[in-house]
Design a protein around this motif. Sequence first.
Motif, PDB file in Angstrom:
ATOM      1  N   ALA A   1       0.956  -1.292   0.023  1.00 60.12           N
ATOM      2  CA  ALA A   1       0.042  -0.023  -0.236  1.00 60.12           C
ATOM      3  C   ALA A   1       0.930   1.251   0.297  1.00 60.12           C
ATOM      4  N   LEU A   2       0.185   2.237  -0.579  1.00 65.17           N
ATOM      5  CA  LEU A   2       0.992   3.724  -0.593  1.00 65.17           C
ATOM      6  C   LEU A   2      -0.219   4.806  -0.473  1.00 65.17           C
ATOM      7  N   GLY A   3       0.334   5.539   0.470  1.00 66.59           N
ATOM      8  CA  GLY A   3      -0.485   6.900   0.559  1.00 66.59           C
ATOM      9  C   GLY A   3       0.392   8.204   1.157  1.00 66.59           C
ATOM     10  N   VAL A   4      -0.184   8.969   1.199  1.00 66.18           N
ATOM     11  CA  VAL A   4       0.354  10.276   1.864  1.00 66.18           C
ATOM     12  C   VAL A   4      -0.211  10.868   3.001  1.00 66.18           C
ATOM     13  N   VAL A   5       0.504  11.512   3.755  1.00 60.38           N
ATOM     14  CA  VAL A   5      -0.021  11.921   5.179  1.00 60.38           C
ATOM     15  C   VAL A   5      -0.416  13.505   4.699  1.00 60.38           C
ATOM     16  N   LEU A   6      -1.577  13.777   4.761  1.00 59.38           N
ATOM     17  CA  LEU A   6      -2.050  15.103   4.444  1.00 59.38           C
ATOM     18  C   LEU A   6      -2.068  16.108   5.666  1.00 59.38           C
ATOM     19  N   ASN A   7      -1.502  15.814   6.653  1.00 61.60           N
ATOM     20  CA  ASN A   7      -1.576  16.850   7.914  1.00 61.60           C
ATOM     21  C   ASN A   7      -0.125  17.126   8.603  1.00 61.60           C
ATOM     22  N   ARG A   8       0.910  17.062   7.665  1.00 66.78           N
ATOM     23  CA  ARG A   8       2.181  17.311   7.970  1.00 66.78           C
ATOM     24  C   ARG A   8       2.867  18.273   7.329  1.00 66.78           C
ATOM     25  N   PRO A   9       2.550  19.618   7.409  1.00 66.49           N
ATOM     26  CA  PRO A   9       3.266  20.753   6.659  1.00 66.49           C
ATOM     27  C   PRO A   9       4.618  20.853   6.980  1.00 66.49           C
ATOM     28  N   THR A  10       5.619  21.241   6.043  1.00 63.88           N
ATOM     29  CA  THR A  10       6.760  21.679   6.395  1.00 63.88           C
ATOM     30  C   THR A  10       7.248  23.166   6.361  1.00 63.88           C
ATOM     31  N   PRO A  11       8.144  23.618   6.685  1.00 57.47           N
ATOM     32  CA  PRO A  11       8.444  24.905   6.385  1.00 57.47           C
ATOM     33  C   PRO A  11       8.966  25.359   5.311  1.00 57.47           C
ATOM     34  N   VAL A  12       8.965  24.370   4.084  1.00 54.77           N
ATOM     35  CA  VAL A  12       9.512  24.880   2.949  1.00 54.77           C
ATOM     36  C   VAL A  12       8.437  25.111   1.971  1.00 54.77           C
ATOM     37  N   ASP A  13       8.467  26.530   1.392  1.00 55.15           N
ATOM     38  CA  ASP A  13       7.247  26.918   0.272  1.00 55.15           C
ATOM     39  C   ASP A  13       7.563  26.154  -0.917  1.00 55.15           C
ATOM     40  N   VAL A  14       6.343  25.999  -1.437  1.00 52.70           N
ATOM     41  CA  VAL A  14       6.521  25.120  -2.681  1.00 52.70           C
ATOM     42  C   VAL A  14       7.290  26.027  -3.698  1.00 52.70           C
TER      43      VAL A  14
ATOM     44  N   GLU B   1     -12.940  13.108   1.723  1.00 56.92           N
ATOM     45  CA  GLU B   1     -13.917  14.175   1.107  1.00 56.92           C
ATOM     46  C   GLU B   1     -12.814  15.209   0.388  1.00 56.92           C
ATOM     47  N   PRO B   2     -13.414  15.690  -0.822  1.00 53.25           N
ATOM     48  CA  PRO B   2     -12.394  16.285  -1.683  1.00 53.25           C
ATOM     49  C   PRO B   2     -11.466  17.540  -0.802  1.00 53.25           C
ATOM     50  N   GLY B   3     -12.216  17.858  -0.011  1.00 59.45           N
ATOM     51  CA  GLY B   3     -11.767  19.466   1.084  1.00 59.45           C
ATOM     52  C   GLY B   3     -10.449  18.642   1.905  1.00 59.45           C
ATOM     53  N   ASP B   4     -10.307  17.524   2.036  1.00 62.96           N
ATOM     54  CA  ASP B   4      -9.419  16.951   2.974  1.00 62.96           C
ATOM     55  C   ASP B   4      -8.065  16.990   2.360  1.00 62.96           C
ATOM     56  N   VAL B   5      -7.842  17.095   0.852  1.00 63.65           N
ATOM     57  CA  VAL B   5      -6.566  17.027   0.332  1.00 63.65           C
ATOM     58  C   VAL B   5      -5.973  18.631   0.557  1.00 63.65           C
ATOM     59  N   CYS B   6      -6.756  19.611   0.518  1.00 65.60           N
ATOM     60  CA  CYS B   6      -6.043  20.995   0.680  1.00 65.60           C
ATOM     61  C   CYS B   6      -6.655  21.845   1.914  1.00 65.60           C
ATOM     62  N   VAL B   7      -7.064  21.266   2.744  1.00 61.51           N
ATOM     63  CA  VAL B   7      -7.653  21.690   4.045  1.00 61.51           C
ATOM     64  C   VAL B   7      -6.521  23.104   4.333  1.00 61.51           C
ATOM     65  N   PRO B   8      -7.020  24.411   4.617  1.00 69.84           N
ATOM     66  CA  PRO B   8      -6.205  25.410   4.976  1.00 69.84           C
ATOM     67  C   PRO B   8      -5.590  25.527   6.515  1.00 69.84           C
ATOM     68  N   GLU B   9      -6.124  24.494   7.209  1.00 72.89           N
ATOM     69  CA  GLU B   9      -5.801  24.366   8.676  1.00 72.89           C
ATOM     70  C   GLU B   9      -5.394  23.092   8.799  1.00 72.89           C
ATOM     71  N   PRO B  10      -4.147  22.349   8.301  1.00 77.20           N
ATOM     72  CA  PRO B  10      -3.789  20.924   8.386  1.00 77.20           C
ATOM     73  C   PRO B  10      -3.563  20.501   9.904  1.00 77.20           C
ATOM     74  N   GLY B  11      -3.435  21.252  10.741  1.00 73.69           N
ATOM     75  CA  GLY B  11      -3.232  20.799  12.321  1.00 73.69           C
ATOM     76  C   GLY B  11      -4.523  20.105  12.832  1.00 73.69           C
ATOM     77  N   GLY B  12      -5.486  20.887  12.094  1.00 72.32           N
ATOM     78  CA  GLY B  12      -7.077  20.348  12.787  1.00 72.32           C
ATOM     79  C   GLY B  12      -7.536  19.428  11.826  1.00 72.32           C
ATOM     80  N   LEU B  13      -6.981  18.656  10.953  1.00 69.50           N
ATOM     81  CA  LEU B  13      -7.671  17.719  10.133  1.00 69.50           C
ATOM     82  C   LEU B  13      -7.989  16.439  10.885  1.00 69.50           C
ATOM     83  N   TRP B  14      -7.064  15.937  11.627  1.00 71.37           N
ATOM     84  CA  TRP B  14      -7.282  14.732  12.304  1.00 71.37           C
ATOM     85  C   TRP B  14      -8.665  14.709  13.224  1.00 71.37           C
ATOM     86  N   ARG B  15      -8.567  15.884  13.955  1.00 70.17           N
ATOM     87  CA  ARG B  15      -9.848  15.991  14.919  1.00 70.17           C
ATOM     88  C   ARG B  15     -11.256  16.254  13.979  1.00 70.17           C
ATOM     89  N   SER B  16     -10.996  17.003  12.783  1.00 71.42           N
ATOM     90  CA  SER B  16     -12.178  17.159  11.770  1.00 71.42           C
ATOM     91  C   SER B  16     -12.570  15.955  11.243  1.00 71.42           C
TER      92      SER B  16
END
Length: 185
Positions: free
Chosen positions: A38-51, A148-163
Amino acid sequence: MTEVTSLAGRLLVAAPALADPNFDRSVVLMLDHDEQGALGVVLNRPTPVDVADVLAPWAALAGEPGVVFQGGPVALDAALALAVAPGAGPLGWRRVRGAIGLVDLDAPPEVMAAELGSLRIFAGYAGWGPGQLEQELEENAWYVVDAEPGDVCVPEPGGLWRSVLRRQRGNLAMLATYPDDPSLN
């Protein structure tokens, strides 16, 4: 060998007791899942690196926060991109489930821009060998829920687990109130 029911397009939500620090309170979008692993990506681990610092042509399409996310502990030098696309999506976009799909970062962003909604760039991914994820699921390390589609780019990733937990039914929704450090209760 037991047949594996694919979890591609679903979310794995880390159980509060999951001991691996790589996945503490993580929400993982599954991209591929079969007998081979299996392969996936963690949606709620932002880094300090700008795209803009690593993939400048894609920076204008990146959702807020406009940073690279750590997709998991594997292959941190590899980049993956997810985007929401209504309809069939543009050439260079591969559907994972519903409106969520993978973006080919070799495609020209200016061509794809008109057809892509939210975009997120990930460094690395989470990977499991054959049977490994199934074992973790049997050990109740993860809850499997719909994305849900909004999970991919939630503006407050720190709250994704709870939401994500909060929108579930029954006892799973109650876990959203689980304290960060239960020993302080």
